[in-house]
Every structure is written in structure tokens, then in C-alpha cells.
Design a protein around this motif. Structure first.
Motif, mmCIF file in Angstrom:
data_model
loop_
_atom_site.group_PDB
_atom_site.id
_atom_site.type_symbol
_atom_site.label_atom_id
_atom_site.label_comp_id
_atom_site.label_asym_id
_atom_site.label_seq_id
_atom_site.Cartn_x
_atom_site.Cartn_y
_atom_site.Cartn_z
ATOM 1 N N LEU A 144 -67.038 -15.419 -6.805
ATOM 2 C CA LEU A 144 -65.781 -14.785 -7.205
ATOM 3 C C LEU A 144 -65.958 -13.281 -7.373
ATOM 4 C CD1 LEU A 144 -64.276 -17.321 -9.798
ATOM 5 C CD2 LEU A 144 -63.523 -16.905 -7.442
ATOM 6 N N LYS A 145 -67.090 -12.876 -7.946
ATOM 7 C CA LYS A 145 -67.369 -11.447 -8.100
ATOM 8 C C LYS A 145 -67.467 -10.763 -6.736
ATOM 9 C CE LYS A 145 -68.710 -7.477 -9.730
ATOM 10 N NZ LYS A 145 -67.717 -6.522 -10.269
ATOM 11 N N GLN A 146 -68.166 -11.389 -5.808
ATOM 12 C CA GLN A 146 -68.286 -10.824 -4.455
ATOM 13 C C GLN A 146 -66.939 -10.774 -3.750
ATOM 14 O OE1 GLN A 146 -71.281 -13.285 -2.607
ATOM 15 N NE2 GLN A 146 -72.980 -12.247 -3.625
ATOM 16 N N LEU A 147 -66.107 -11.799 -3.978
ATOM 17 C CA LEU A 147 -64.778 -11.827 -3.368
ATOM 18 C C LEU A 147 -63.901 -10.697 -3.896
ATOM 19 C CD1 LEU A 147 -62.643 -13.247 -1.606
ATOM 20 C CD2 LEU A 147 -62.126 -14.699 -3.582
ATOM 21 N N ALA A 148 -63.950 -10.456 -5.200
ATOM 22 C CA ALA A 148 -63.167 -9.365 -5.788
ATOM 23 C C ALA A 148 -63.537 -8.030 -5.142
ATOM 24 C CB ALA A 148 -63.397 -9.309 -7.297
ATOM 25 N N GLN A 149 -64.823 -7.829 -4.910
ATOM 26 C CA GLN A 149 -65.281 -6.573 -4.329
ATOM 27 C C GLN A 149 -64.969 -6.482 -2.835
ATOM 28 O OE1 GLN A 149 -69.428 -6.842 -5.568
ATOM 29 N NE2 GLN A 149 -69.062 -5.408 -7.251
ATOM 30 N N SER A 150 -65.199 -7.569 -2.101
ATOM 31 C CA SER A 150 -65.019 -7.515 -0.646
ATOM 32 C C SER A 150 -63.554 -7.408 -0.246
ATOM 33 C CB SER A 150 -65.651 -8.747 0.015
ATOM 34 O OG SER A 150 -64.991 -9.933 -0.388
ATOM 35 N N GLN A 151 -62.664 -8.032 -1.021
ATOM 36 C CA GLN A 151 -61.240 -7.975 -0.687
ATOM 37 C C GLN A 151 -60.470 -6.977 -1.553
ATOM 38 O OE1 GLN A 151 -59.078 -11.547 0.006
ATOM 39 N NE2 GLN A 151 -60.702 -12.543 1.132
ATOM 40 N N ILE A 154 -58.126 -8.128 -7.854
ATOM 41 C CA ILE A 154 -58.455 -8.442 -9.243
ATOM 42 C C ILE A 154 -58.539 -9.953 -9.374
ATOM 43 C CG2 ILE A 154 -57.638 -8.359 -11.634
ATOM 44 C CD1 ILE A 154 -56.053 -5.803 -10.791
ATOM 45 N N ILE A 155 -59.621 -10.445 -9.941
ATOM 46 C CA ILE A 155 -59.755 -11.880 -10.192
ATOM 47 C C ILE A 155 -59.863 -12.107 -11.693
ATOM 48 C CG2 ILE A 155 -61.128 -13.960 -9.828
ATOM 49 C CD1 ILE A 155 -61.960 -12.913 -7.145
ATOM 50 N N ILE A 156 -59.018 -12.994 -12.195
ATOM 51 C CA ILE A 156 -59.023 -13.361 -13.607
ATOM 52 C C ILE A 156 -59.369 -14.842 -13.691
ATOM 53 C CG2 ILE A 156 -57.703 -13.511 -15.746
ATOM 54 C CD1 ILE A 156 -55.891 -11.297 -14.662
ATOM 55 N N GLY A 157 -60.544 -15.136 -14.225
ATOM 56 C CA GLY A 157 -60.965 -16.518 -14.397
ATOM 57 C C GLY A 157 -60.781 -16.944 -15.838
ATOM 58 N N ILE A 158 -60.323 -18.169 -16.030
ATOM 59 C CA ILE A 158 -60.139 -18.716 -17.373
ATOM 60 C C ILE A 158 -61.247 -19.729 -17.631
ATOM 61 C CG2 ILE A 158 -58.604 -20.018 -18.896
ATOM 62 C CD1 ILE A 158 -56.252 -18.827 -17.338
ATOM 63 N N SER A 159 -61.889 -19.600 -18.784
ATOM 64 C CA SER A 159 -63.055 -20.417 -19.098
ATOM 65 C C SER A 159 -62.893 -21.117 -20.433
ATOM 66 C CB SER A 159 -64.323 -19.546 -19.139
ATOM 67 O OG SER A 159 -65.435 -20.283 -19.596
ATOM 68 N N HIS A 160 -63.369 -22.357 -20.492
ATOM 69 C CA HIS A 160 -63.519 -23.028 -21.773
ATOM 70 C C HIS A 160 -64.704 -22.408 -22.513
ATOM 71 C CE1 HIS A 160 -60.546 -26.003 -20.710
ATOM 72 N NE2 HIS A 160 -61.228 -26.363 -19.626
ATOM 73 N N ILE A 161 -64.792 -22.709 -23.790
ATOM 74 C CA ILE A 161 -65.930 -22.224 -24.575
ATOM 75 C C ILE A 161 -66.859 -23.395 -24.875
ATOM 76 C CG2 ILE A 161 -64.699 -20.277 -25.569
ATOM 77 C CD1 ILE A 161 -64.336 -21.923 -28.122
ATOM 78 N N SER A 162 -68.080 -23.064 -25.260
ATOM 79 C CA SER A 162 -69.059 -24.091 -25.593
ATOM 80 C C SER A 162 -68.665 -24.793 -26.890
ATOM 81 C CB SER A 162 -70.446 -23.466 -25.739
ATOM 82 O OG SER A 162 -70.459 -22.550 -26.819
ATOM 83 N N LYS A 163 -69.194 -25.988 -27.082
ATOM 84 C CA LYS A 163 -68.874 -26.734 -28.299
ATOM 85 C C LYS A 163 -69.318 -25.978 -29.536
ATOM 86 C CE LYS A 163 -68.998 -31.358 -26.240
ATOM 87 N NZ LYS A 163 -69.661 -32.694 -26.250
ATOM 88 N N GLY A 164 -70.452 -25.299 -29.435
ATOM 89 C CA GLY A 164 -70.958 -24.555 -30.580
ATOM 90 C C GLY A 164 -70.102 -23.366 -30.957
ATOM 91 N N ALA A 165 -69.338 -22.845 -29.996
ATOM 92 C CA ALA A 165 -68.524 -21.651 -30.258
ATOM 93 C C ALA A 165 -67.176 -21.992 -30.864
ATOM 94 C CB ALA A 165 -68.310 -20.879 -28.960
#
Length: 234
Positions: A144-151, A154-165
């Protein structure tokens, strides 16, 4: 300009930003608010956890400030003109709900001509011949990082958090998976709050070239709008 924060905080073409937060805290809704308000930029939203009719309706709610029942009533009883007015508010946002393989996203983006790609969530992206979750995440984030740069998008990824967090304060290390997000992402933003209340805090956790920010918002569950608690800056 979307929010009244003290210092400018911009998403630049060529960047990968990751938004993280606990389940049901409003991560997707906040990103929807950003994309809906950026109506001068075409976006492709890969909604890989929420089906298309729902994500589309919530986009229209954010754009119009209307409730679920008000939107549904327009589609049931409204005129063609009223429906067109609703749909025109989100015409700049394309939706995709089938999880793609990471190898196909470049072609998808070229075809869409979108300048913003939203991936919700990044761990739903498929990686062929990879069964190890850590290796898969590293491949997805790196590509995804390479895609943002090559094209130059802007790429916005949504992530879950770890159980500990989930029981503590979010930091750059809180994302689910290994450390690749904190290493590769240009921006990391966290959203916290109490699910039983409407108050949310959106905070910059890491950025390569931007000042940090803290944004206090009311998450209106009726309209899905993130409404800023206005702060005056001198």
C-alpha cells in the motif's frame, strides 16, 4: 479545511495514513466524514466489513445531516429530484465491498481514477499464498505504501487495535499485528472514546512531517457526523 485545529495537518499525495481505534468507536465513520467533506477529490472506499447499502446510506447521512429514517423516507416517498440531490452529495465516493487481493489494487486504482483510497480494514485485504498473519500484514502495508507513492495518491487504512491496547491509552504501537504499521505509515491517528457516550478524541500518534493535533468531537449516532467541539485559537 474540515476541522478547526491549531496547526495545519494535511494528507499529502504519496502518503499512507493509518487510523486505529477500538471496535465500534467510530473509526470508519470519522474517515467517512473526511472523505464526504473532501468533495473536490474522488475517493474509492473499500468497505470490507460493512455492506454497500449501509455504507452508502451513512455517507449520505453525513453529507446531509439527516437521520437513517429521513434518508429511507426520501428513497421511499421522495421525488426523483430529491433523491438526486441526496446522491449528488456523495457522487465523488466510489464503493467496493468485495475484498481484493493486494496484487490487484494497483489496477483497481488506475481504473477508478480516484485520488484517495480508503481500506476498511487493512487486515481484510487478501494476500495469495500467505497464511501467516504477520507476514500478510507486512506485505499489505508495504505494498500500500508503494502504491501511494507510485500512483501519487493518498491511502487511508483503517486498523483494529491489539487486545492489550483496548484497555489503555493508544500509542503508535497499538495497532493489531506487528510493527510494520509504525515503520511504514506516514501518519498514524488514533480514535478513543466511551461507546456509551458521544464524545470522541481523535489524536495524531505519529507523523513524519506534521505537527500533532488533538481533536475533540461529538459522534452523533443519528447522523454519523463527527461534530467538532469548537476551540478558539489566538
Amino acid at each position: 479545511d474540515i476541522y478547526n485545529i491549531k496547526d495545519d495537518y494535511r494528507f499529502f499525495e504519496g502518503e499512507l495514513a493509518v487510523i486505529m481505534g477500538d471496535t465500534k468507536i467510530g473509526k470508519t465513520a470519522w474517515v467517512q466524514n473526511v472523505c464526504v467533506n473532501l468533495n473536490n477529490m474522488n475517493s474509492l472506499m473499500m468497505s470490507l466489513e460493512v455492506h454497500e447499502p449501509l455504507i452508502f446510506r451513512r455517507n449520505t447521512q453525513i453529507a446531509t445531516g439527516k437521520t437513517k429514517d429521513e434518508i429511507l423516507d426520501i428513497y421511499k416517498n421522495g421525488t426523483d429530484e430529491e433523491i438526486n440531490i441526496i446522491e449528488n452529495t456523495v457522487r465523488h465516493i466510489q464503493l467496493m465491498t468485495v475484498a481484493p487481493d493486494i496484487a490487484t489494487i494497483s489496477d483497481i486504482m488506475q481504473e477508478s481514477q480516484a485520488k484517495i483510497l480508503v481500506v476498511d480494514t487493512i487486515d481484510a485485504i487478501k494476500v495469495r499464498f500467505c497464511n501467516d498473519p504477520m507476514q500478510k500484514m507486512e506485505k499489505v502495508i508495504t505494498d500500500l505504501k508503494q502504491l501511494a507513492q507510485s500512483q501519487n495518491i493518498i491511502i487511508i487504512g483503517i486498523s483494529h487495535i491489539s487486545k492489550g491496547a483496548s484497555d489503555g491509552i493508544l500509542n503508535v504501537h497499538s495497532a493489531k499485528g506487528n510493527s510494520v504499521i509504525e515503520q511504514k505509515a506516514d501518519k498514524v491517528i488514533g480514535i478513543v472514546g466511551d461507546r456509551l457516550s458521544q464524545r470522541r478524541t481523535v489524536r495524531s500518534l505519529a507523523s513524519r512531517d506534521e505537527a500533532g493535533f488533538i481533536l475533540s468531537c461529538k459522534f452523533d449516532h443519528e447522523t454519523f457526523q463527527f461534530q467538532e467541539y469548537i476551540q478558539e485559537y489566538n
